[in-house]
Design an enzyme around this catalytic site. Structure first.
Site, PDB file in Angstrom:
ATOM      1  N   ALA A 155      21.062  27.165  16.848  1.00  0.00           N
ATOM      2  CA  ALA A 155      22.131  27.365  17.836  1.00  0.00           C
ATOM      3  C   ALA A 155      22.685  28.787  17.734  1.00  0.00           C
ATOM      4  CB  ALA A 155      23.210  26.304  17.666  1.00  0.00           C
ATOM      5  N   CYS A 156      24.008  28.934  17.674  1.00  0.00           N
ATOM      6  CA  CYS A 156      24.623  30.261  17.726  1.00  0.00           C
ATOM      7  C   CYS A 156      24.382  31.094  16.471  1.00  0.00           C
ATOM      8  CB  CYS A 156      26.122  30.137  17.997  1.00  0.00           C
ATOM      9  SG  CYS A 156      26.505  29.573  19.664  1.00  0.00           S
ATOM     10  N   SER A 157      23.824  30.495  15.432  1.00  0.00           N
ATOM     11  CA  SER A 157      23.492  31.252  14.224  1.00  0.00           C
ATOM     12  C   SER A 157      22.021  31.630  14.155  1.00  0.00           C
ATOM     13  CB  SER A 157      23.884  30.448  12.979  1.00  0.00           C
ATOM     14  OG  SER A 157      25.288  30.394  12.833  1.00  0.00           O
TER      15      SER A 157
END
Length: 373
Positions: A155-157
């Site tokens: 995801a966002c990482s």
């Protein structure tokens, strides 16, 4: 141990801008249409009326003022409210690979490298255009790179997690020059019809070159001093779209098939996790948070970043310490911290230390501590 550097970054920015004013106008038109369509059920108390959005609400909740998108017309069409892309035949470069190649070529130019000098491609993003073949392998072919490629999703990482894999590959000798690319077509998985999140995301693609310091030729090099990754399961950010939906006979347009979150819970839980993660990482490397010249943080929410930096340095810190790009780009998932690094590093001096940190669904947190050479 082999020293590893980031030697170049690249950015693809879509051609279309949607301002908050435009977004609110489209959303409110959609809400009015839905309230008219469901007037009887609303009157009977069977359905709640849709509440209009506002520019003031968006900017107070997030700090976002606009976003870039690949397609604007579909998103702002009150009868559609999501982008319109043309399906491409299998023998044409896919849309995600197209924007990835653009950002990658810019990163290669900045690093003084060619595609043929890349021997690993990691495509890391919150969503992939397809299951297989891997987007990374298509990008690898389009750039004329050798070696291997694979996709990864945290995801966002995703970007920071991929940078650790790239650095480890270089240190282990399985690659000498690694391309990490983050094509984020977030407009396709955002629920533009939900007032609580319709303003959050924007489209973009970032790229980073990670290579051996001893062979790097770029004038702008950042030594990777250390990386730290952590995950902790949470349902507070979730998207249930996937290949088993058909077999489950579930509605492909159901609300859970696009991005959804419990925003207040995410804020409350992720802020202390991210601040503690960064502080612990710096401590292992022998640094105090106040010794860090710049924090390039995930760009999801202005208040979230302000709280994290305040916890770290003990006081309010402005854009010089933790630069903001979400006001222009909105949340761009894994690319946000890399955009901040791309735009806001030229003024740092040799020896300055910085932290690239992302946090998001999972929960997932990734940090990369770098030093300007």
């Amino acid at each position: 141990m082999t020293r590893v550097v980031i030697s170049g970054t690249g950015l693809y920015r879509p051609p279309h801008v949607i301002t908050n004013t435009e977004l609110v106008e489209a959303f409110n038109a959609y809400a009015a249409l839905q309230n008219e369509k469901n007037a009887a059920a609303i009157s009977a108390g069977e359905l709640p009326a849709m509440v209009p959005s506002s520019v003031e609400f968006i900017e107070k909740a997030s700090g976002i003022q606009q976003r870039y998108v690949i397609d604007k017309a579909g998103v702002l069409d009150p009868t559609r409210m999501y982008p319109r892309f043309e399906e491409r035949p299998d023998d044409q470069l896919s849309l995600m690979a197209e924007i990835a190649v653009d950002a990658s070529q810019k990163a290669l130019a900045a690093a003084g490298r060619t595609g043929a000098q890349v021997d690993a491609v990691l495509c890391a993003a919150a969503n992939m255009q397809r299951a297989y073949p891997a987007m990374a392998v298509e990008i690898q072919q389009a750039l004329g790179a050798g070696g291997f490629g694979f996709d990864m999703n945290v995801a966002c990482s995703s970007a920071t997690f991929a940078i650790e894999q790239a650095a480890n590959a270089v240190r282990a000798g399985t690659a000498n020059c690694v391309l990490v690319v983050n094509p984020e077509i977030t407009s396709a998985h955002l629920e533009w019809r939900d007032r609580d999140c319709h303003f959050i995301f924007g489209d973009v693609c970032t790229a980073v070159i990670v290579e051996r310091a001893e062979t790097a030729t770029s004038a702008d090099q950042w030594e990777i001093l250390g990386t730290k990754l952590a995950t902790q399961f949470s349902n507070n950010i979730r998207n249930n779209f996937g290949f088993m939906n058909r077999s489950e006979d579930s509605d492909p347009n159901a609300r859970d098939k696009t991005f959804r979150q419990e925003g207040r819970k995410v804020f409350k839980e992720v802020v202390p996790l991210a601040a503690a993660h960064i502080e612990q990482h710096l401590g292992v490397l022998g640094f105090e948070p106040t010794q860090v010249r710049r924090y390039w943080l995930h760009q999801a929410n202005l208040g979230m970043n302000q709280f994290i930096v305040k916890k770290l340095v003990g006081q309010e810190a402005g854009g010089d310490i933790a630069p903001l790009i979400l006001n222009e780009y909105a949340n761009t998932a894994s690319a946000g911290s890399i955009i901040a690094f791309h735009h806001h590093r030229a003024d740092l001096a040799a020896g300055d230390v910085g932290v690239v940190c992302s946090f998001g669904a999972g929960y997932s947190i990734g940090s990369v501590v770098v030093r300007k050479l």
